[in-house]
Motif scaffolding. Structure first.
Motif, PDB file in Angstrom:
ATOM      1  N   ALA A 198     -14.296   6.655 -11.234  1.00 19.18           N
ATOM      2  CA  ALA A 198     -14.643   5.112 -11.567  1.00 19.18           C
ATOM      3  C   ALA A 198     -14.134   4.529  -9.953  1.00 19.18           C
ATOM      4  CB  ALA A 198     -13.467   4.853 -12.517  1.00 19.18           C
ATOM      5  N   LYS A 199     -14.792   3.192 -10.144  1.00 12.90           N
ATOM      6  CA  LYS A 199     -14.583   2.393  -8.867  1.00 12.90           C
ATOM      7  C   LYS A 199     -13.059   2.174  -8.981  1.00 12.90           C
ATOM      8  CE  LYS A 199     -15.647  -2.012  -7.279  1.00 12.90           C
ATOM      9  NZ  LYS A 199     -15.757  -2.084  -5.736  1.00 12.90           N
ATOM     10  N   THR A 200     -12.222   1.655  -7.920  1.00 13.66           N
ATOM     11  CA  THR A 200     -10.921   1.320  -7.750  1.00 13.66           C
ATOM     12  C   THR A 200     -10.887   0.202  -6.812  1.00 13.66           C
ATOM     13  OG1 THR A 200     -10.182   3.532  -8.526  1.00 13.66           O
ATOM     14  CG2 THR A 200      -8.576   1.954  -7.235  1.00 13.66           C
ATOM     15  N   ILE A 201     -10.030  -0.707  -7.211  1.00 13.70           N
ATOM     16  CA  ILE A 201      -9.913  -1.763  -6.410  1.00 13.70           C
ATOM     17  C   ILE A 201      -8.302  -2.027  -6.143  1.00 13.70           C
ATOM     18  CG2 ILE A 201      -9.813  -4.597  -6.273  1.00 13.70           C
ATOM     19  CD1 ILE A 201     -12.250  -4.604  -7.997  1.00 13.70           C
ATOM     20  N   ILE A 202      -7.741  -1.806  -4.980  1.00 13.11           N
ATOM     21  CA  ILE A 202      -6.322  -2.202  -4.814  1.00 13.11           C
ATOM     22  C   ILE A 202      -6.062  -3.670  -4.097  1.00 13.11           C
ATOM     23  CG2 ILE A 202      -4.334  -1.410  -3.639  1.00 13.11           C
ATOM     24  CD1 ILE A 202      -5.415   1.176  -4.571  1.00 13.11           C
ATOM     25  N   ALA A 203      -5.132  -4.305  -5.119  1.00  9.68           N
ATOM     26  CA  ALA A 203      -4.890  -5.576  -4.595  1.00  9.68           C
ATOM     27  C   ALA A 203      -3.614  -5.639  -3.856  1.00  9.68           C
ATOM     28  CB  ALA A 203      -4.547  -6.431  -5.888  1.00  9.68           C
ATOM     29  N   LEU A 227       0.762  -1.370   0.071  1.00 12.03           N
ATOM     30  CA  LEU A 227      -0.010   0.081  -0.109  1.00 12.03           C
ATOM     31  C   LEU A 227       0.672   1.286  -0.055  1.00 12.03           C
ATOM     32  CD1 LEU A 227      -3.113  -0.805   2.150  1.00 12.03           C
ATOM     33  CD2 LEU A 227      -2.855  -0.969  -0.244  1.00 12.03           C
ATOM     34  N   ARG A 228       1.633   1.375  -0.984  1.00 11.15           N
ATOM     35  CA  ARG A 228       2.431   2.557  -1.082  1.00 11.15           C
ATOM     36  C   ARG A 228       1.720   3.856  -1.939  1.00 11.15           C
ATOM     37  NH1 ARG A 228       7.577   1.754  -4.628  1.00 11.15           N
ATOM     38  NH2 ARG A 228       6.794  -0.208  -5.563  1.00 11.15           N
TER      39      ARG A 228
END
Ligand code: NDP
Ligand SMILES: Nc1nc(O)c(N)c(N[C@@H]2O[C@H](COP(=O)(O)O)[C@@H](O)[C@H]2O)n1
Length: 214
Positions: A92-97, A79-80
């Motif tokens: 827009a929707k955002t997903i962080i993996a 999570l930088r």
């Protein structure tokens, strides 16, 4: 099951995504329009955190008119991502993996911004698992937009189905990010094999489209 993944970049003839000075303005206007038409067709666009930190991209369809923006996916083990990154805006929707080593407070802060965080992997994002999770969420197609480190992992794991690249009539030289980096395959036998399906001139460059042979 996994989403169908199309890998796209704009590269110099010598396979670079960026100059040694950090300049990645490779695609001509016609090519950017081609890319945005691709973006408008897919369910999601995926990049690595390296690209977010360097380019601060929007990853929306903004060169052509479109009814919808695809979901944005950022692969980011620790999570930088800065909380003011443009990819986290409301367009827009955002997903962080991310991974188990991610800071819990940062996960909360991102969720407070409306971002979905998927924890998937211990040290590095487990891309195979991520693809399964994204498929379960209804994502059927992804445009993979780099950079070279993430491209390598996606090819190595056999997760790319199609390649669509623009080659600009430029030679950058030097050691910088290339289309596919990582440790590389040791022999030609191990290389990812492609089947050429289309090519055409665009602006002063060329677009090449391949299927990945599985
Ligand atoms: N010309 C073009 O078309 C394009 C150019 N670019 C350029 O490419 C450059 C960025 O490329 P690059 O530096 O390679 O960064 P990437 O965008 O490929 O991001 C790589 C990072 O993703 C994270 N990551 C997490 N899990 C994985 C995994 N399983 N496999 C691989 N990566 C993982 C790692 O960081 P961590 O461990 O911290 O999570 C890794 O360093 C920029 O300069 C950008 O401008 C980018 C896209 C397109
Ligand atoms: N196709 C392509 N050609 C280039 O020359 C590029 N530099 C890139 N970069 C990718 O596009 C992202 C920028 O997207 P936004 O315009 O901000 O939506 C950038 O981060 C790379 O993934 N692509």
């Amino acid at each position: 099951m996994k989403p169908y993944v199309i890998s796209n970049v704009g590269m110099s003839l010598d396979g670079k995504l960026v100059t040694v000075g950090g300049d990645s303005r490779i695609s001509c206007e016609e090519d950017l329009i081609r890319v945005h038409k691709l973006r408008a067709k897919v369910d999601a666009i995926m990049v690595g955190i390296g690209t977010v930190l360097k380019d601060d991209p929007r990853l929306t369809v903004h060169k052509i008119k479109s009814e919808k923006n695809p979901i944005r996916i950022v692969v980011d083990s620790s999570l930088r991502i800065p909380l003011n990154a443009r990819v986290l805006n409301k367009e827009a929707k955002t997903i962080i993996a991310t991974t188990e080593k991610a800071n819990k407070e940062k996960i909360k802060a991102l969720e407070n911004l409306g971002v979905e965080v998927i924890v998937c992997g211990k040290e590095r994002v487990d891309l195979k698992k991520l693809m399964e999770i994204l498929y379960e969420k209804g994502i059927r197609s992804i445009l993979l937009e780099g950079g070279g480190t993430l491209n390598w992992s996606m090819f190595k794991e056999g997760l790319v189905d199609e390649v669509s690249v623009y080659i600009a009539p430029m030679i950058f030289g030097g050691k910088s990010v290339s289309y596919v980096d990582g440790e590389g395959f040791k022999s030609v036998d191990e290389a990812v094999k492609l089947k050429l399906k289309n090519f055409y001139k665009l602006g002063e460059g060329i677009v090449l489209e391949f299927d990945v042979i599985k």
